[in-house]
Design a protein around this motif. Structure first.
Motif, short mmCIF file in Angstrom:
data_model
loop_
_atom_site.label_atom_id
_atom_site.label_comp_id
_atom_site.label_asym_id
_atom_site.label_seq_id
_atom_site.Cartn_x
_atom_site.Cartn_y
_atom_site.Cartn_z
N VAL A 238 0.85 -1.20 0.00
CA VAL A 238 0.00 0.00 0.00
C VAL A 238 0.88 1.24 0.00
O VAL A 238 1.87 1.32 0.73
N SER A 239 0.51 2.19 -0.84
CA SER A 239 1.29 3.43 -0.95
C SER A 239 0.95 4.37 0.20
O SER A 239 0.00 4.15 0.94
N GLU A 240 1.70 5.44 0.30
CA GLU A 240 1.29 6.55 1.17
C GLU A 240 0.03 7.14 0.56
O GLU A 240 -0.16 7.08 -0.66
N PRO A 241 -0.84 7.71 1.38
CA PRO A 241 -2.04 8.35 0.81
C PRO A 241 -1.69 9.65 0.06
O PRO A 241 -0.72 10.32 0.41
N GLY A 242 -2.47 9.93 -0.95
CA GLY A 242 -2.33 11.19 -1.67
C GLY A 242 -3.63 11.99 -1.52
O GLY A 242 -4.67 11.42 -1.21
N GLU A 243 -3.53 13.31 -1.71
CA GLU A 243 -4.74 14.13 -1.58
C GLU A 243 -5.07 14.81 -2.90
O GLU A 243 -4.17 15.18 -3.66
N GLU A 276 -1.77 6.28 9.01
CA GLU A 276 -1.71 4.84 9.30
C GLU A 276 -3.09 4.21 9.24
O GLU A 276 -3.27 3.12 8.71
N GLU A 277 -4.07 4.92 9.77
CA GLU A 277 -5.45 4.41 9.77
C GLU A 277 -5.92 4.19 8.32
O GLU A 277 -6.50 3.17 7.99
N ILE A 278 -5.61 5.16 7.47
CA ILE A 278 -6.03 5.07 6.07
C ILE A 278 -5.34 3.91 5.36
O ILE A 278 -5.97 3.14 4.63
N LYS A 279 -4.04 3.77 5.59
CA LYS A 279 -3.31 2.68 4.93
C LYS A 279 -3.83 1.31 5.39
O LYS A 279 -4.01 0.40 4.57
#
Ligand code: ATP
Ligand code: MG
Ligand code: MG
Ligand code: MG
Length: 355
Positions: A238-243, A276-279
């Motif tokens: 899983v990648s880092e989140p993007g906005e 972290e929650e999102i990932k």
């Protein structure tokens, strides 16, 4: 010897044009030493054509340089059937990369044909594609699994037509304005509107029913839009989140493709624990929906409270070299062409596991 990779693009979908852009980008970035590209376009009417023009020239006039063909469902052949002057020729294919967004491509239909053909193909399978495309089923499954999401209601066209007043009253009692109205099967925001009052709501419902016989009403969340790229079969990355900062009131079709001024911020600036929650959620959701290959898992994060809400999964996300999915992977150290290599090897791995 080179791997023969058929790239499918176009399709009977409101996202036909977007697919051409994604496919062109993919084909331009495929390593020509490793792969022999077989470009297959599907017209808006559903005709399958082998594209014989240059990849650089792939645009809305691509059908001019094409000959009739189709993928054979005959698994003893594993081939593309080319028809010229009433003669059929079989072309062996090693892997298929469906770069079709939306209906008739991202929804399990094409995946069904590819399953029959027994040719390895990139991305999610039939069930997973179908559930991710159908926002009503996706949200019901997410609800069952305790994934946080906003309140929603599924409305069928025949029921709505028979009891319009009942539905409007029910929506107004269950939700507070603004609400989002969307076709259950949608992509690129086609048919999606934000309704601020009853008048808007009635129009929005009418609009959404132009695209589907099933629609969703959703509580509008005052949120930032955060997306995660997931890659893998059994083992997932899983990648880092993007906005995304949309150029309009919401991330509409215009904001996505017309304005050219929506912004992608990678990585999204979020507190560590929210990231972290999102990932974690992205991986959980990917597994719940039995995704394989790739998917982009999209969230809303409340602007005031940072509460995370699941929005949707895109199993064939936008794939130009400025699209979120490849950009997120690039940020993680996986270049665009390495990403293509990885997706192709995941497709072969998945096909072998079935044996
Ligand atoms: P994609 O092109 O990513 O496949 P889509 O057509 O499947 O998109 P959604 O992602 O469900 O559609 O909605 C499109 C956009 O509408 C979102 O990116 C967001 O800007 C806005 N939106 C949708 N639902 C909500 C909601 N419940 N609250 C706030 N904004 C919303
Ligand atoms: Mg979508
Ligand atoms: Mg989509
Ligand atoms: Mg979306």
């Amino acid at each position: 010897t080179k791997l023969k990779v058929a790239v499918l693009f176009g399709g009977v979908s409101t996202e036909h044009e977007i697919s051409l852009v994604s496919a062109k980008s993919i084909m331009q970035n495929m390593d020509k030493e490793k792969y022999e590209i077989i470009p297959i376009g599907i017209t808006k009417e559903g005709k399958w054509l082998l594209y014989t023009g240059k990849i650089e020239d792939l645009d809305s006039k691509w059908t001019q340089f094409s000959i009739e063909c189709f993928i054979s469902p005959d698994r003893t052949k594993k081939a593309l059937v080319k028809i010229k002057d009433n003669e059929a020729t079989f072309i062996d294919i090693d892997v298929i990369f469906p770069v079709l967004h939306g209906l008739n491509g991202e929804d399990g239909t094409v995946q069904g044909l590819l399953e029959l053909s027994d040719i390895p193909y990139v991305g999610c399978g039939v069930l997973s594609s179908a559930i991710c495309m159908d926002k009503a089923f996706a949200k019901k499954l997410a609800l069952l699994e305790g994934i946080p999401q906003g309140h929603f209601l599924v409305v069928y066209k025949n029921e709505y037509s028979a009891k319009k007043d009942y539905f409007i009253r029910r929506i107004e009692s269950e939700f507070s304005y603004p609400v989002f109205v969307k076709p259950a099967n949608s992509g690129s925001s086609v048919g999606i509107s934000k309704a601020k009052d009853r008048e808007d709501l009635v129009l929005a419902i009418h609009e959404a029913f132009l695209y589907d016989t099933k629609i969703l009403i959703e509580q509008a969340i005052n949120a930032r839009e955060i997306e995660c790229a997931v890659l893998g079969n059994d083992e997932v990355f899983v990648s880092e989140p993007g906005e995304i900062i949309p150029s309009r009131e919401f991330y509409s079709y215009e904001a996505k493709y017309i304005d050219n001024s929506s912004e992608l911020i990678i990585p999204a600036r979020l507190p560590k624990e929210v990231t972290e929650e999102i990932k974690d959620l992205a991986v959980r959701i990917y597994k719940i929906f039995e995704c394989c290959g790739m998917a982009r898992v999209d969230f809303f994060v409340d602007k005031d409270t940072n509460k995370v809400y699941f929005n949707e999964v895109n199993t064939i996300p936008g794939f130009t070299n400025i699209s979120m999915y490849p950009k997120l992977m690039e940020f993680s150290g996986i270049s665009y062409s390495q990403l293509i290599d990885k997706l192709i090897s995941l497709a072969i791995e998945k096909n072998e596991q079935k044996k």
